[in-house]
Design an enzyme around this catalytic site. Structure first.
Site, PDB file in Angstrom:
ATOM      1  CB  SER A   1     -11.129  32.438   6.041  1.00 53.34           C
ATOM      2  OG  SER A   1     -10.927  31.677   4.892  1.00 53.34           O
TER       3      SER A   1
ATOM      4  CD  GLU B   1     -14.705  35.047   6.544  1.00 56.20           C
ATOM      5  OE1 GLU B   1     -15.223  34.163   7.243  1.00 56.20           O
ATOM      6  OE2 GLU B   1     -14.333  34.868   5.379  1.00 56.20           O
TER       7      GLU B   1
ATOM      8  NE  ARG C   1     -15.712  35.173   2.979  1.00 58.98           N
ATOM      9  CZ  ARG C   1     -15.456  34.767   1.733  1.00 58.98           C
ATOM     10  NH1 ARG C   1     -15.999  35.390   0.706  1.00 58.98           N
ATOM     11  NH2 ARG C   1     -14.675  33.726   1.520  1.00 58.98           N
TER      12      ARG C   1
HETATM   13  N1  EPU Z   1      -1.563  30.139   1.206  1.00 59.41           N
HETATM   14  C1  EPU Z   1      -0.345  29.807   1.731  1.00 59.41           C
HETATM   15  N2  EPU Z   1      -0.297  29.233   2.959  1.00 59.41           N
HETATM   16  C2  EPU Z   1      -1.420  28.978   3.677  1.00 59.41           C
HETATM   17  C3  EPU Z   1      -2.672  29.321   3.154  1.00 59.41           C
HETATM   18  C4  EPU Z   1      -2.735  29.910   1.904  1.00 59.41           C
HETATM   19  O1  EPU Z   1       0.683  30.021   1.111  1.00 59.41           O
HETATM   20  O2  EPU Z   1      -1.290  28.461   4.791  1.00 59.41           O
HETATM   21  C5  EPU Z   1      -1.643  30.712  -0.144  1.00 59.41           C
HETATM   22  C6  EPU Z   1      -2.196  29.687  -1.130  1.00 59.41           C
HETATM   23  O3  EPU Z   1      -1.222  28.877  -1.667  1.00 59.41           O
HETATM   24  C7  EPU Z   1      -2.834  30.580  -2.169  1.00 59.41           C
HETATM   25  C8  EPU Z   1      -3.297  31.791  -1.360  1.00 59.41           C
HETATM   26  O4  EPU Z   1      -2.557  31.799  -0.162  1.00 59.41           O
HETATM   27  O5  EPU Z   1      -1.893  31.002  -3.096  1.00 59.41           O
HETATM   28  C9  EPU Z   1      -4.778  31.799  -1.069  1.00 59.41           C
HETATM   29  O6  EPU Z   1      -5.159  30.618  -0.391  1.00 59.41           O
HETATM   30  P1  EPU Z   1      -6.517  29.850  -0.729  1.00 59.41           P
HETATM   31  O7  EPU Z   1      -6.631  29.617  -2.186  1.00 59.41           O
HETATM   32  O8  EPU Z   1      -6.610  28.671   0.156  1.00 59.41           O
HETATM   33  O9  EPU Z   1      -7.675  30.858  -0.409  1.00 59.41           O
HETATM   34  P2  EPU Z   1      -7.840  31.910   0.772  1.00 59.41           P
HETATM   35  O10 EPU Z   1      -7.632  33.273   0.207  1.00 59.41           O
HETATM   36  O11 EPU Z   1      -7.057  31.534   1.949  1.00 59.41           O
HETATM   37  C10 EPU Z   1     -10.393  32.372   0.301  1.00 59.41           C
HETATM   38  C11 EPU Z   1     -11.623  32.479   1.154  1.00 59.41           C
HETATM   39  C12 EPU Z   1     -12.145  31.076   1.469  1.00 59.41           C
HETATM   40  C13 EPU Z   1     -12.501  30.392   0.166  1.00 59.41           C
HETATM   41  C14 EPU Z   1     -11.234  30.335  -0.713  1.00 59.41           C
HETATM   42  C15 EPU Z   1     -11.534  29.792  -2.091  1.00 59.41           C
HETATM   43  C16 EPU Z   1     -11.436  34.520   2.453  1.00 59.41           C
HETATM   44  C17 EPU Z   1     -11.134  35.120   3.784  1.00 59.41           C
HETATM   45  N3  EPU Z   1     -11.313  33.200   2.372  1.00 59.41           N
HETATM   46  O12 EPU Z   1      -9.403  31.725   1.103  1.00 59.41           O
HETATM   47  O13 EPU Z   1     -13.342  31.232   2.234  1.00 59.41           O
HETATM   48  O14 EPU Z   1     -13.006  29.093   0.379  1.00 59.41           O
HETATM   49  O15 EPU Z   1     -10.690  31.665  -0.894  1.00 59.41           O
HETATM   50  O16 EPU Z   1     -12.272  30.707  -2.833  1.00 59.41           O
HETATM   51  O17 EPU Z   1     -11.790  35.236   1.521  1.00 59.41           O
HETATM   52  C18 EPU Z   1     -14.162  31.400   4.464  1.00 59.41           C
HETATM   53  O18 EPU Z   1     -14.537  32.542   4.165  1.00 59.41           O
HETATM   54  O19 EPU Z   1     -14.363  30.913   5.602  1.00 59.41           O
HETATM   55  C19 EPU Z   1     -13.456  30.611   3.472  1.00 59.41           C
HETATM   56  C20 EPU Z   1     -12.973  29.394   3.737  1.00 59.41           C
END
Ligand code: EPU
Length: 337
Positions: free
Chosen positions: A237, A333, A165
């Protein structure tokens, strides 16, 4: 070039904050960029280049800047090697529509980044990433206007300091560069990136997986978890997933055995901020019109009339709550203005 005054920015930021731009202009050409920057200098106003407004939180009622809404268009194939095709795209083109169009034209490689809101220019500033792909992996060259030299310069991907990012364009030292176009290098021999389990599950059962299949799978997965900014204001995010060192990670793991983490090498672990916010009991929580999304705690949402200041206060509360429970400091972010 036309300069408007006190323009409502609500339609121009996906958090749907009703701030006003003191000055506003739409940029269609490189000449517009030069004229707008000259106007800003002459009037002692700081310029701000606005893409799709998808990664932005405006915390003031009036933004005392010249907002330059990037709308430079264009998409053309500009070259090829045995391995890749080079496609040059204007900074103002919509990101998702560009990914869609390229796949229709037969150019794959960006499908994991489908449905990310915003523009092509902003995609490199932010180094957007999802489902195991970052845009930096597909960037060949970026054309920028450099106000210091009054010239258009071409920057290679290696010069852009791309990281999670992050790019050089976010650094204060390079923040005045205006991205005009991005040239992508798209592979001629393509294999799907299904490293993300949810994505792999989504295409299960298909005999051959095409780029269009992956594109649609990403759209399906994202639509399940992330709000449509046209319906519910958000900037995706709101916090980055924090990276901690080995010692801190072991201490956390002892206290929270189910903590979600990814090895990022060098003894460091990236933690899922969404999981931590969720565990802190804030998923779906709401204070006035500022809240945390009910399906993904990492996403801050505007339920309607929240001001930028209210959303920012809510974000500070989330940050403090996570810090109190986990001793981990979350960094926002989006760009905070
Ligand atoms: N989780 C929870 N509760 C929640 C949200 C997430 O337990 O309310 C857990 C999920 O179950 C999972 C983990 O946290 O085990 C990660 O969640 P998720 O797979 O949804 O991905 P993320 O890390 O929250 C990142 C990026 C997203 C991108 C996704 C998929 C960042 C800050 N965010 O989200 O990017 O789409 O991975 O690759 O790196 C963005 O940058 O705006 C964005 C949406």
């Amino acid at each position: 070039m036309q300069i408007q005054e006190l323009v409502d920015l609500k339609p121009f930021n996906t958090m749907a904050v009703a701030a006003k731009a003191r000055y506003f202009t739409t940029i269609k050409t490189q000449t517009d960029v030069q004229e707008a920057l000259a106007w800003a200098t002459e009037h002692g106003v700081e310029p701000f280049v606005l893409g799709g407004g998808a990664n932005l939180l405006i915390t003031t009622e009036v933004l005392d800047r010249l907002v330059m809404r990037m709308a430079i268009e264009g998409l053309e194939v500009v070259g090829e090697t045995d391995e890749v095709t080079y496609v040059k795209v204007g900074a103002g083109e919509d990101w998702h529509a560009t990914v869609d169009r390229l796949i229709t034209m037969g150019y794959a490689g960006l499908e994991n980044l489908a449905l990310i809101p915003g523009t092509v220019g902003a995609s490199v500033v932010q180094n957007i990433g999802a489902y195991g792909t970052e845009v930096a992996q597909r960037v060949q060259e970026i054309e920028v206007f450099n106000p210091a030299t009054d010239e258009v310069e071409a920057m290679r991907a290696q010069e852009c300091d791309f990281a999670y990012r992050h790019s050089i364009f976010k650094d204060a030292t390079h923040a005045d560069l205006v991205v005009l176009s991005v040239t992508f290098a798209l592979p001629k021999v393509w294999t799907p990136n299904l490293s993300y389990k949810e994505l792999a599950n989504q295409v299960e059962g298909l005999e051959t997986v095409t780029a269009r299949d992956v594109f649609e799978a990403v759209v399906a997965v994202r639509s399940r978890k992330l709000p449509d900014p046209k319906v519910l204001g958000s900037a995706g995010s709101f916090f980055k997933n924090p990276v901690v060192d080995h010692d801190q990670f072991l201490a956390l793991l002892e206290k929270f055995p189910s903590i979600v983490h990814y090895d990022v090498g060098g003894g460091h672990q990236k933690l899922a901020a969404g999981w931590m916010i969720d565990q802190a009991g804030l998923k779906g929580h709401r204070e006035g019109d500022a809240g945390t999304y009910e399906k993904q705690a990492l996403v801050l949402v505007n339920h309607g009339e929240a001001t930028g200041a209210e959303l920012w206060r809510y974000a500070q509360m989330v940050k403090a709550t996570v810090n109190a429970k986990f001793g981990v400091v979350l960094e926002p972010e989006p760009v905070i203005l």
